[in-house]
Motif scaffolding. Structure first.
Motif, PDB file in Angstrom:
ATOM      1  N   VAL A  46       0.838  -1.207   0.000  1.00 40.07           N
ATOM      2  CA  VAL A  46       0.000   0.000   0.000  1.00 40.07           C
ATOM      3  C   VAL A  46       0.868   1.249   0.000  1.00 40.07           C
ATOM      4  O   VAL A  46       0.615   2.215  -0.749  1.00 40.07           O
ATOM      5  N   LYS A  47       1.915   1.249   0.817  1.00 40.99           N
ATOM      6  CA  LYS A  47       2.795   2.420   0.852  1.00 40.99           C
ATOM      7  C   LYS A  47       3.507   2.626  -0.468  1.00 40.99           C
ATOM      8  O   LYS A  47       3.669   3.753  -0.944  1.00 40.99           O
TER       9      LYS A  47
ATOM     10  N   ASP B 237       2.406   1.692  -3.444  1.00 38.33           N
ATOM     11  CA  ASP B 237       1.414   2.166  -4.427  1.00 38.33           C
ATOM     12  C   ASP B 237       1.157   3.656  -4.267  1.00 38.33           C
ATOM     13  O   ASP B 237       1.036   4.388  -5.265  1.00 38.33           O
ATOM     14  N   ARG B 238       1.071   4.125  -3.025  1.00 37.35           N
ATOM     15  CA  ARG B 238       0.856   5.555  -2.793  1.00 37.35           C
ATOM     16  C   ARG B 238       2.037   6.374  -3.307  1.00 37.35           C
ATOM     17  O   ARG B 238       1.865   7.442  -3.911  1.00 37.35           O
TER      18      ARG B 238
END
Length: 519
Positions: free
Chosen positions: A476-477, A479-480
């Motif tokens: 998730v990190k 992708d951000r």
């Protein structure tokens, strides 16, 4: 063993410089004001005013007396109590030698600051006088009363020069236009602010605030004023006949007082919501908010911006002031003092002293103590060295882990330190990567470490629920960060297009046929 210890080079921890906090000018300005000195008065502090002349003492109107406070000591140095009932709106003359105040009995009194004697008394109002001021030339006094009348008095003859009629309710405040001795502003509870010309005795302009007006300020240029009524502030252009320029509301309750700072770059307001707010005169935005324990009735700031004084309904007087400047050591050098026991100077005394020719120098080798991770690095226990760095407690523990990883990579021991770990031993590594992978100065190396961990344990990630969750958070990190980088590249492309178009535009097409004096 001792010789081997001295041959081992300790691990140097790399520290990147921190980005300094960019403190704004407003933050620095208000931070200079120290914690307030609070004085208990005998009645609510209804009015405050600073003298325009040095040493810039300030008058405090409270109950049936007016006190003059010394700016240097923040203590009362003179008390004027020549009032039978309440005193109102004490104001200094421009030279600071005279002070005028209204009273509950309807009499305007002028005092000599040096002797505190009454020099003049003006009796013409039938109701309490709650607004007074000197004209710019200092030769006349203007008073406003609850009888809705304004009167102009001559100081030399004690006679009334003219009576101004136009308000329909109590007159709350009177201020002089700084650029003229014949123009003044008055504010009333009839929702109006009037601009008066003492030569004609008629209102030049009437401004409708829409609410009972508590205070009014005139800008130093004389062409603009600010009125406060209800919880609204309104800015007016007097030169264009009273055209409204701005209206804003940041208080939750009625605004009771207004003042400028010393440079007239900020408007300061106080209200019944126990707050004092400062606004920038450029865009009228709030630049500072100060909270007080009681509703605020009066506020004033010294011409030198060193004192902020606030009066409250609970008889409290708050004085915020700047600390005195330190003495210039180049002009007045201090004598060298011996270091006191227990201080840092006492501990390091003599460290930089050089031996004389006749002195005998005795060399003392101090044994250097190694950290636990350094002990393991010295013995080539790479996995234990990484575990010791991950469990190290301290302010710079993330820096230590990063440097240990780099040292392991330099020794070709990074794969050895990361391989053959159990689930409990792998979690600290994943947690460190999740927290520090996107560090701008270390991400390149940490991405390589993350790839090694993924290659080693990619086949067993799905077997553990907790490990799978940590990998999901890491994804998730990432992708951000990728999305952020894409948006940054799009913005960079837009800026390049704008700059390219601006560079191709010819200067002659922008300013056609301009005369030389207009450039």
């Amino acid at each position: 063993m001792e010789g081997d210890l001295h041959t081992f080079k300790k691990l140097a921890i790399k520290r990147f410089p921190r980005v300094g906090e960019q403190r704004s000018g407003e933050e620095s300005f208000w931070k200079k004001l120290q914690f307030p000195v609070v004085v208990k008065e005998f009645a609510p502090v209804t009015s405050l005013h600073f003298s325009a002349s040095p040493p810039h003492d300030f008058a405090v109107t409270s109950g049936a007396r007016v006190q003059v406070y010394n700016c240097a000591t923040n203590q009362s140095k003179k008390t004027i109590s020549r009032f039978q009932e309440c005193a109102y709106h004490a104001r200094f003359r421009g030279d600071g030698r005279l002070l005028v105040a209204g009273s509950e009995e309807g009499i305007v009194k002028v005092f000599d600051i040096g002797s505190r004697a009454i020099l003049r008394q003006f009796s013409g109002h039938k109701k309490p006088v709650k607004a007074v001021c000197f004209t710019v030339d200092g030769l006349r006094v203007v008073s406003g009363s609850d009888d809705t009348l304004l009167q102009c008095w001559d100081l030399s003859t004690s006679q009334s020069i003219c009576t101004l009629r136009g308000h329909q309710d109590y007159i709350k405040t009177v201020v002089q236009i700084p650029t003229s001795s014949d123009l003044l502003l008055s504010a009333s509870y009839d929702h109006s602010v009037c601009l008066w010309d003492l030569r004609s005795g008629e209102p030049v302009t009437v401004l409708d605030h829409g609410l009972p007006v508590e205070a009014v300020l005139a800008f130093p240029s004389g062409g603009t004023c600010v009125s406060a009524g209800g919880n609204y502030l309104r800015v007016w252009d007097l030169l264009s006949g009273g055209r409204p320029l701005a209206a804003f509301s940041n208080h939750q309750k009625t605004i009771t007082c207004l003042c400028f700072d010393g440079s007239c770059q900020r408007i300061i307001s106080g209200g019944l919501d126990k707050q004092v707010k400062a606004y920038s005169v450029e865009d009228y935005s709030v630049v500072q908010t100060l909270s007080y324990p009681s509703p605020v009735l009066s506020v004033a700031m010294s011409p030198t911006d060193t004192h902020l004084v606030v009066g409250m309904t609970t008889n409290l007087l708050s004085i915020r002031h700047q600390a005195a400047r330190k003495r210039d050591l180049t002009t007045f050098p201090l004598l060298p003092s011996l270091p006191q026991r227990g201080t840092y100077r006492y501990f390091v005394r003599g460290r930089n002293s050089k031996p004389k020719q006749e002195d005998v120098v005795v060399e003392v080798r101090r044994r250097r103590h190694l950290k636990l991770y350094e002990e393991h690095l010295k013995k080539f226990n790479y996995r234990k060295a990484l575990d010791a760095a991950l469990t190290h407690k301290g302010k710079n523990r993330f820096d230590i882990v990063y440097d240990v990883l780099q040292e392991l990579a330099r020794r070709d021991g990074l794969v050895i330190a990361l391989s053959k770990r159990s689930e409990e031993e792998l979690h600290p590594v994943l947690k460190f990567l999740t927290n520090r992978l996107l560090h701008p100065q270390r991400c390149r190396f940490l991405i390589d470490v993350a790839n090694i961990v993924t290659d080693l344990y990619g086949s067993v990630v799905c077997s553990s629920k907790s490990t799978r969750a940590m990998y999901a958070l890491l994804k998730v990190k990432l992708d951000r960060e990728v999305q952020f980088q894409k948006q940054a590249m799009q913005l960079l492309g837009l800026l390049d297009t704008i700059l390219l178009g601006a560079s191709k535009r010819s200067p002659s097409s922008e300013i056609p046929n301009m005369p030389p004096h207009a450039l």
